[in-house]
Design a protein around this motif. Structure first.
Motif, PDB file in Angstrom:
ATOM      1  N   ASP A  14      89.273  45.576  73.456  1.00  0.00           N
ATOM      2  CA  ASP A  14      88.896  45.264  74.837  1.00  0.00           C
ATOM      3  C   ASP A  14      87.398  45.424  75.091  1.00  0.00           C
ATOM      4  O   ASP A  14      86.814  44.678  75.882  1.00  0.00           O
ATOM      5  CB  ASP A  14      89.668  46.155  75.822  1.00  0.00           C
ATOM      6  CG  ASP A  14      91.135  45.794  75.882  1.00  0.00           C
ATOM      7  OD1 ASP A  14      91.473  44.617  75.611  1.00  0.00           O
ATOM      8  OD2 ASP A  14      91.950  46.680  76.192  1.00  0.00           O
ATOM      9  N   GLU A  15      86.768  46.383  74.427  1.00  0.00           N
ATOM     10  CA  GLU A  15      85.344  46.639  74.670  1.00  0.00           C
ATOM     11  C   GLU A  15      84.428  45.680  73.916  1.00  0.00           C
ATOM     12  O   GLU A  15      83.444  45.193  74.454  1.00  0.00           O
ATOM     13  CB  GLU A  15      85.008  48.076  74.286  1.00  0.00           C
ATOM     14  CG  GLU A  15      85.664  49.104  75.182  1.00  0.00           C
ATOM     15  CD  GLU A  15      85.333  50.531  74.747  1.00  0.00           C
ATOM     16  OE1 GLU A  15      84.344  50.719  74.005  1.00  0.00           O
ATOM     17  OE2 GLU A  15      86.068  51.426  75.152  1.00  0.00           O
ATOM     18  N   THR A  16      84.740  45.436  72.644  1.00  0.00           N
ATOM     19  CA  THR A  16      83.837  44.629  71.819  1.00  0.00           C
ATOM     20  C   THR A  16      84.276  43.176  71.683  1.00  0.00           C
ATOM     21  O   THR A  16      83.466  42.320  71.336  1.00  0.00           O
ATOM     22  CB  THR A  16      83.733  45.230  70.396  1.00  0.00           C
ATOM     23  OG1 THR A  16      85.022  45.177  69.779  1.00  0.00           O
ATOM     24  CG2 THR A  16      83.229  46.660  70.445  1.00  0.00           C
ATOM     25  N   GLY A  17      85.562  42.907  71.871  1.00  0.00           N
ATOM     26  CA  GLY A  17      86.075  41.555  71.678  1.00  0.00           C
ATOM     27  C   GLY A  17      86.326  41.218  70.224  1.00  0.00           C
ATOM     28  O   GLY A  17      86.654  40.089  69.878  1.00  0.00           O
ATOM     29  N   VAL A  18      86.180  42.208  69.306  1.00  0.00           N
ATOM     30  CA  VAL A  18      86.388  41.984  67.876  1.00  0.00           C
ATOM     31  C   VAL A  18      87.881  41.845  67.603  1.00  0.00           C
ATOM     32  O   VAL A  18      88.689  42.649  68.062  1.00  0.00           O
ATOM     33  CB  VAL A  18      85.788  43.153  67.047  1.00  0.00           C
ATOM     34  CG1 VAL A  18      86.148  43.008  65.580  1.00  0.00           C
ATOM     35  CG2 VAL A  18      84.288  43.210  67.229  1.00  0.00           C
ATOM     36  N   TRP A  19      88.237  40.813  66.856  1.00  0.00           N
ATOM     37  CA  TRP A  19      89.625  40.576  66.473  1.00  0.00           C
ATOM     38  C   TRP A  19      89.875  41.267  65.135  1.00  0.00           C
ATOM     39  O   TRP A  19      89.055  41.168  64.213  1.00  0.00           O
ATOM     40  CB  TRP A  19      89.896  39.089  66.323  1.00  0.00           C
ATOM     41  CG  TRP A  19      89.841  38.312  67.605  1.00  0.00           C
ATOM     42  CD1 TRP A  19      89.088  38.589  68.703  1.00  0.00           C
ATOM     43  CD2 TRP A  19      90.562  37.133  67.891  1.00  0.00           C
ATOM     44  NE1 TRP A  19      89.290  37.641  69.664  1.00  0.00           N
ATOM     45  CE2 TRP A  19      90.193  36.725  69.197  1.00  0.00           C
ATOM     46  CE3 TRP A  19      91.465  36.364  67.181  1.00  0.00           C
ATOM     47  CZ2 TRP A  19      90.721  35.597  69.798  1.00  0.00           C
ATOM     48  CZ3 TRP A  19      91.983  35.228  67.784  1.00  0.00           C
ATOM     49  CH2 TRP A  19      91.629  34.859  69.084  1.00  0.00           C
TER      50      TRP A  19
END
Length: 84
Positions: A14-19
């Motif tokens: 949620d914070e970084t958007g990293v999958w």
């Protein structure tokens, strides 16, 4: 053609958007982007520098190295056999 959801969970921070999948950060790109990019690189490098050619060169080098080692190992043994 049928369709289904991926069996591997894809988590998005949620914070970084990293999958991530299996706790590894992933880049999911459209297939055409990957294929077109790969083909453009091969075209730029030329046939001599493609992965297939590189694998063939490495295989040939390894095979030659193994043959030389076997030859060097075999001749001393042959000399021992011939001295009797």
């Amino acid at each position: 053609m049928g369709a289904h959801q991926p069996e591997m969970p894809i988590l998005v921070d949620d914070e970084t958007g990293v999958w991530t999948t299996d706790a590894l950060p992933m880049l999911y790109v459209p297939r055409h982007f990957f294929v077109n990019n790969h083909m453009a690189i091969e075209e730029e490098l030329g046939e001599k520098n493609t992965l297939k050619s590189s694998i063939r060169q490495v295989t040939n080098q390894l095979t030659t190295g193994v043959k030389k080692k076997l030859k060097n190992m075999a001749f001393p043994a042959m000399r021992c056999l011939n001295t009797t």
